[in-house]
Every structure is written in structure tokens, then in C-alpha cells.
Write a protein that holds these residues in place. Structure first.
Motif, PDB file in Angstrom:
ATOM      1  N   ALA A   1      28.468  34.024  46.073  1.00  0.00           N
ATOM      2  CA  ALA A   1      29.554  33.547  45.210  1.00  0.00           C
ATOM      3  C   ALA A   1      30.840  33.333  46.008  1.00  0.00           C
ATOM      4  O   ALA A   1      31.172  34.125  46.893  1.00  0.00           O
ATOM      5  N   LYS A   2      31.537  32.261  45.676  1.00  0.00           N
ATOM      6  CA  LYS A   2      32.835  31.983  46.288  1.00  0.00           C
ATOM      7  C   LYS A   2      33.912  32.211  45.237  1.00  0.00           C
ATOM      8  O   LYS A   2      33.989  31.479  44.252  1.00  0.00           O
ATOM      9  N   VAL A   3      34.723  33.242  45.453  1.00  0.00           N
ATOM     10  CA  VAL A   3      35.783  33.593  44.503  1.00  0.00           C
ATOM     11  C   VAL A   3      37.125  33.389  45.185  1.00  0.00           C
ATOM     12  O   VAL A   3      37.423  34.048  46.193  1.00  0.00           O
ATOM     13  N   GLN A   4      37.927  32.491  44.645  1.00  0.00           N
ATOM     14  CA  GLN A   4      39.229  32.190  45.233  1.00  0.00           C
ATOM     15  C   GLN A   4      40.231  33.298  44.937  1.00  0.00           C
ATOM     16  O   GLN A   4      40.216  33.894  43.852  1.00  0.00           O
ATOM     17  N   PRO A   5      41.134  33.588  45.873  1.00  0.00           N
ATOM     18  CA  PRO A   5      42.150  34.626  45.649  1.00  0.00           C
ATOM     19  C   PRO A   5      43.088  34.241  44.509  1.00  0.00           C
ATOM     20  O   PRO A   5      43.319  33.066  44.242  1.00  0.00           O
ATOM     21  N   LEU A   6      43.639  35.263  43.857  1.00  0.00           N
ATOM     22  CA  LEU A   6      44.621  35.056  42.801  1.00  0.00           C
ATOM     23  C   LEU A   6      45.729  36.092  42.970  1.00  0.00           C
ATOM     24  O   LEU A   6      45.573  37.250  42.572  1.00  0.00           O
ATOM     25  N   PRO A   7      46.840  35.694  43.586  1.00  0.00           N
ATOM     26  CA  PRO A   7      47.950  36.638  43.777  1.00  0.00           C
ATOM     27  C   PRO A   7      48.717  36.842  42.476  1.00  0.00           C
ATOM     28  O   PRO A   7      49.744  36.216  42.225  1.00  0.00           O
ATOM     29  N   ALA A   8      48.192  37.676  41.614  1.00  0.00           N
ATOM     30  CA  ALA A   8      48.775  37.907  40.298  1.00  0.00           C
ATOM     31  C   ALA A   8      48.493  39.345  39.884  1.00  0.00           C
ATOM     32  O   ALA A   8      47.780  40.080  40.567  1.00  0.00           O
ATOM     33  N   LYS A   9      49.061  39.731  38.737  1.00  0.00           N
ATOM     34  CA  LYS A   9      48.866  41.077  38.211  1.00  0.00           C
ATOM     35  C   LYS A   9      48.251  40.974  36.819  1.00  0.00           C
ATOM     36  O   LYS A   9      48.726  40.212  35.980  1.00  0.00           O
ATOM     37  N   VAL A  10      47.191  41.744  36.585  1.00  0.00           N
ATOM     38  CA  VAL A  10      46.517  41.719  35.300  1.00  0.00           C
ATOM     39  C   VAL A  10      46.463  43.118  34.711  1.00  0.00           C
ATOM     40  O   VAL A  10      46.221  44.095  35.426  1.00  0.00           O
TER      41      VAL A  10
ATOM     42  N   ALA B   1      30.853  30.205  27.715  1.00  0.00           N
ATOM     43  CA  ALA B   1      30.586  29.224  28.770  1.00  0.00           C
ATOM     44  C   ALA B   1      30.931  29.798  30.140  1.00  0.00           C
ATOM     45  O   ALA B   1      30.223  29.549  31.133  1.00  0.00           O
ATOM     46  N   SER B   2      32.009  30.569  30.207  1.00  0.00           N
ATOM     47  CA  SER B   2      32.401  31.201  31.473  1.00  0.00           C
ATOM     48  C   SER B   2      31.334  32.177  31.947  1.00  0.00           C
ATOM     49  O   SER B   2      31.023  32.254  33.139  1.00  0.00           O
ATOM     50  N   ALA B   3      30.768  32.929  30.988  1.00  0.00           N
ATOM     51  CA  ALA B   3      29.717  33.879  31.331  1.00  0.00           C
ATOM     52  C   ALA B   3      28.500  33.155  31.905  1.00  0.00           C
ATOM     53  O   ALA B   3      27.918  33.581  32.917  1.00  0.00           O
ATOM     54  N   ILE B   4      28.109  32.046  31.279  1.00  0.00           N
ATOM     55  CA  ILE B   4      26.969  31.266  31.770  1.00  0.00           C
ATOM     56  C   ILE B   4      27.261  30.744  33.171  1.00  0.00           C
ATOM     57  O   ILE B   4      26.404  30.803  34.067  1.00  0.00           O
ATOM     58  N   TYR B   5      28.466  30.246  33.377  1.00  0.00           N
ATOM     59  CA  TYR B   5      28.851  29.695  34.678  1.00  0.00           C
ATOM     60  C   TYR B   5      28.761  30.764  35.766  1.00  0.00           C
ATOM     61  O   TYR B   5      28.170  30.537  36.832  1.00  0.00           O
ATOM     62  N   VAL B   6      29.336  31.928  35.511  1.00  0.00           N
ATOM     63  CA  VAL B   6      29.331  32.999  36.516  1.00  0.00           C
ATOM     64  C   VAL B   6      27.905  33.468  36.791  1.00  0.00           C
ATOM     65  O   VAL B   6      27.502  33.645  37.949  1.00  0.00           O
TER      66      VAL B   6
ATOM     67  N   ARG C   1      37.227  31.101  36.359  1.00  0.00           N
ATOM     68  CA  ARG C   1      38.216  30.136  36.841  1.00  0.00           C
ATOM     69  C   ARG C   1      38.385  30.228  38.346  1.00  0.00           C
ATOM     70  O   ARG C   1      38.529  29.214  39.036  1.00  0.00           O
ATOM     71  N   GLN C   2      38.371  31.457  38.861  1.00  0.00           N
ATOM     72  CA  GLN C   2      38.530  31.629  40.308  1.00  0.00           C
ATOM     73  C   GLN C   2      37.254  31.278  41.066  1.00  0.00           C
ATOM     74  O   GLN C   2      37.261  31.174  42.288  1.00  0.00           O
ATOM     75  N   MET C   3      36.160  31.088  40.332  1.00  0.00           N
ATOM     76  CA  MET C   3      34.905  30.639  40.953  1.00  0.00           C
ATOM     77  C   MET C   3      34.693  29.145  40.793  1.00  0.00           C
ATOM     78  O   MET C   3      33.663  28.608  41.178  1.00  0.00           O
ATOM     79  N   GLY C   4      35.690  28.443  40.183  1.00  0.00           N
ATOM     80  CA  GLY C   4      35.645  26.995  40.082  1.00  0.00           C
ATOM     81  C   GLY C   4      35.313  26.430  38.720  1.00  0.00           C
ATOM     82  O   GLY C   4      35.130  25.221  38.578  1.00  0.00           O
ATOM     83  N   PHE C   5      35.258  27.274  37.683  1.00  0.00           N
ATOM     84  CA  PHE C   5      34.920  26.791  36.354  1.00  0.00           C
ATOM     85  C   PHE C   5      36.060  25.978  35.773  1.00  0.00           C
ATOM     86  O   PHE C   5      37.204  26.422  35.712  1.00  0.00           O
TER      87      PHE C   5
END
Length: 383
Positions: free
Chosen positions: A260-269, A171-176, A375-379
Motif C-alpha cells: 500500500a502507498k499511503v501519502q503523508p498528511l501533516p495534520a492533527k486528528v 466505498a472507502s472501505a472497499i477501496y482500502v 483519501r491518503q491512498m488515492g481514493f
């Protein structure tokens, strides 16, 4: 590949030994019979009728993960993946398939039953089950998900385990893809990629599943067929080579990011790279490219990414001891890094690693890169 072709392919190995330090099982056992060149020489001898396809031969072939790390360093570019597939098919000609594999291949041919089982497992977790894989919500897939102002179209491969256990990634893939301007088609008649059957040596079963998918996706002409599980993608690339693509590769080259609007994520992956993505699909680093679309996110590679985690399809069922030894290396590597997420592009790797962390009593957020991006794109779960 018939025996003549198999003998010719194995004959291309010059036994130089460059593959040895890259083979996970050889590194653990230090046995020549558990190295790529050792298995190639044995397979050649079996194909020529010099050696029998007996239990001892099967033991060494079954211990192989088919991670194909050896292919990436082979100076003669021996197609070890096909050699291993044919070796297991020869073994099936003299020895029955192990009971666990018979059950797994039977189940993978029945996607509705797998989804039903996934639903039961999700319900069991709600009532307190603490073991077993976590199951995301399930979806009723539409035939098509149109994008506004579409700039292109793609087809999506659902997979067996992903569709039953981790539909959130689909579902995330479809959304993006929709947000980037791509209409997504989901043929309902698609099924298992056939990878598990090939790995089990069931040539007939694999070919039937492959033919089904070729027919299912043929209605979409030459549209790219995207897979969110690199294990499935590697198998699809064997029989749909001009169309099959991993979602990370597609997104790393896709247009539409300006909209595309991608929200920032101050994290480490931390990124775990599946062997099928790295070796079979030659897409090293594609997950990092996608994740770097997220502002403020620190992206680092898991140390030892060149070594298999031990997931490897049915390997966890047939070779649990070696699978766990290899997984332990990954867990130790991850414990050296402080991070918020661990991402991987293959459902088999994700489930195997999650099981290991659960046994170690560690709560680690493991997900597909496209889930974090969505998620950072609003999903929020709705498509």
C-alpha cells in the motif's frame, strides 16, 4: 433469553457499585434508579412479578443508553446489554412502542426507501438546505469487488443509515481493502442489523432481520463480515459472533500494508471512540492503529472517551434532553484541542456530534477513519 435465564443473569449482580461512576446517566442524575445496578434490580423484580412493567419502570430503562460501560468494570461480568434488551421486550408486552420508534423501525426495514430519502436530502442540500445531516454520494453496489493478486476475501455489511447517508465510508472501505489485496463481496439481500429493533424492545422484528442477514451472508462460508459502523458491528457480533468484525479491527491486523502507498498528511486528528467499539466489541484503540498508518498525522484521543456521546441509536429520538447534555460534554472537550479533523467509527455518533457542532456554529470536519485513510491512498470517489 426467557424469564428464568433473565432472573439468573440479573442475580449475578452483587450490587457492589463499581459501575456507578462509569454510568453516564447516573453521573448526570445521581439517581440509583438510573444506575446499572438499580436497573438490574428493578428488572429482576419485574421478571419475578414483584414489580409491574409500568411507565415509571419504562422511564428508567428508556433513559439507559445501553453504552455497556458498566460491563467493562463488572467483577461478575454481568451481561448488561442482554438484560437491557430483555427489559425493553418485557415493557413492550405491557406498553405500546412510542410513535417515533414505530416510524424508525418501519423505515429501517426498508433500505431502498432510506436510500431514496438520503438522495432527496442530498439534493435538498444542493439547493440550499442548511440543516439535517450531510449526505455523501450514493453508489450502485456490485456483488463483488475483486482485488488484483488477491490474498484474501471478506464480506461487507452495508447498514441502513450508513448506506443511505454515508456511502462514501463504504466505498472507502472497499477501496482500502482492494489495495491491500482483499476481494470484497457485498450480498444484495442483506438488510438492517436489527439493532434499533432490539433497542426498542421489538424482539420479533429483530429476529426476522437477524435471520435475513444470516441467510444473506451464509453463501460466503466463514468469510469475515466487516462493518464500518460499530453500532451495527456490535449487533452483528451477537448473532454472527465468529465472523463479524469492525473494519478498524480488521485493518489493524490485515496483511498487505507493504504493497500500500499511503501519502503523508501533516495534520492533527482527534479520535472519538464509540461505546459500541470500546465496550461491546472490546476494540479500544483500534481507530488509532489504523490512523497511524498515515505518515505525519498526529493522532490524539478526545478527552472523556469513556463516556457516551448520547447518540446511542434511537436514543436521540426518545431522550433528546439527556442526549444533548452528553453531547455538550463532547463539544466542550473538543473545543480544548486545536485539530483539523474529528473521526469516529459510528455513523450515529458522527451525525449526533455534527448536529451539535452545527448548532454551536462550528465547522468541524467529521469523518470515519477509513475515509481519511482512503483519501491518503488515492481514493477520489470511484471504485
Amino acid at each position: 433469553m426467557d424469564k428464568t435465564a433473565l432472573i439468573a443473569e440479573t442475580g449475578r449482580c452483587v450490587a457492589c457499585g463499581l459501575c456507578l461512576p462509569h454510568c453516564p446517566t447516573y453521573r448526570k442524575t445521581q439517581s440509583e434508579a438510573d444506575s446499572p445496578r438499580g436497573r438490574i434490580l428493578m428488572t429482576q423484580a419485574v421478571a419475578q412479578g414483584v414489580l409491574p412493567a409500568n411507565e415509571r419502570y419504562a422511564e428508567h430503562m428508556d433513559l439507559c443508553l445501553t453504552c455497556r460501560a458498566c460491563e467493562s468494570v463488572c467483577p461478575n461480568q454481568v451481561n448488561y446489554g442482554k438484560v437491557a434488551d430483555e427489559a425493553r421486550a418485557m415493557i413492550r408486552g405491557t406498553q405500546p412502542m412510542p410513535r417515533m420508534l414505530r416510524l424508525a423501525t418501519w423505515l429501517f426495514e426498508r433500505p431502498r426507501l432510506m436510500r431514496f430519502g438520503g438522495g432527496l436530502l442530498r439534493l435538498a442540500h444542493k439547493f440550499g438546505l442548511k440543516h439535517g445531516p450531510q449526505v455523501s454520494q450514493q453508489y450502485r453496489w456490485q456483488d463483488s469487488y475483486p482485488a488484483e493478486s488477491a490474498q484474501g476475501e471478506v464480506a461487507l455489511f452495508l447498514g441502513c443509515v450508513t448506506n443511505a447517508i454515508d456511502a462514501e465510508t463504504l466505498a472507502s472501505a472497499i477501496y482500502v481493502l482492494n489495495r491491500l489485496g482483499y476481494t470484497v463481496h457485498v450480498p444484495s439481500s442483506q438488510g438492517c442489523c436489527g439493532g434499533l429493533h432490539r433497542q426498542a424492545g421489538d424482539r420479533t422484528g429483530a429476529e426476522a432481520l437477524e435471520a435475513n442477514n444470516q441467510a444473506a451472508f451464509s453463501r460466503y462460508g466463514d468469510l469475515p463480515i466487516l462493518s464500518v459502523a460499530s453500532g451495527c458491528g456490535a449487533r452483528l457480533a451477537e448473532y454472527l459472533p465468529k465472523r463479524a468484525q469492525d473494519i478498524n479491527v480488521f485493518l489493524s491486523q490485515a496483511q498487505g500494508w507493504d504493497r500500500a502507498k499511503v501519502q503523508p498528511l501533516p495534520a492533527k486528528v482527534v479520535v472519538q471512540e464509540p461505546c459500541t467499539l470500546r465496550n461491546a466489541l472490546d476494540a479500544k484503540g483500534s481507530q488509532q492503529v489504523v490512523l497511524k498508518r498515515i505518515p505525519s498525522l498526529e493522532v490524539v484521543a478526545l478527552p472523556g472517551n469513556a463516556q457516551c456521546c448520547g447518540g446511542a441509536g434511537s436514543y436521540v429520538l426518545t431522550q433528546p434532553e439527556m442526549a444533548n447534555r452528553l453531547r455538550d460534554d463532547k463539544i466542550i472537550a473538543y473545543q480544548t484541542i486545536e485539530s483539523d479533523y474529528l473521526v469516529t467509527a459510528n455513523i450515529g455518533c458522527a451525525m449526533h456530534l455534527a448536529s451539535g457542532f452545527n448548532r454551536a456554529g462550528e465547522a468541524v470536519q467529521i469523518m470515519h477513519p477509513v475515509v481519511l485513510l482512503a483519501r491518503q491512498m488515492g481514493f477520489t470517489g470511484e471504485i
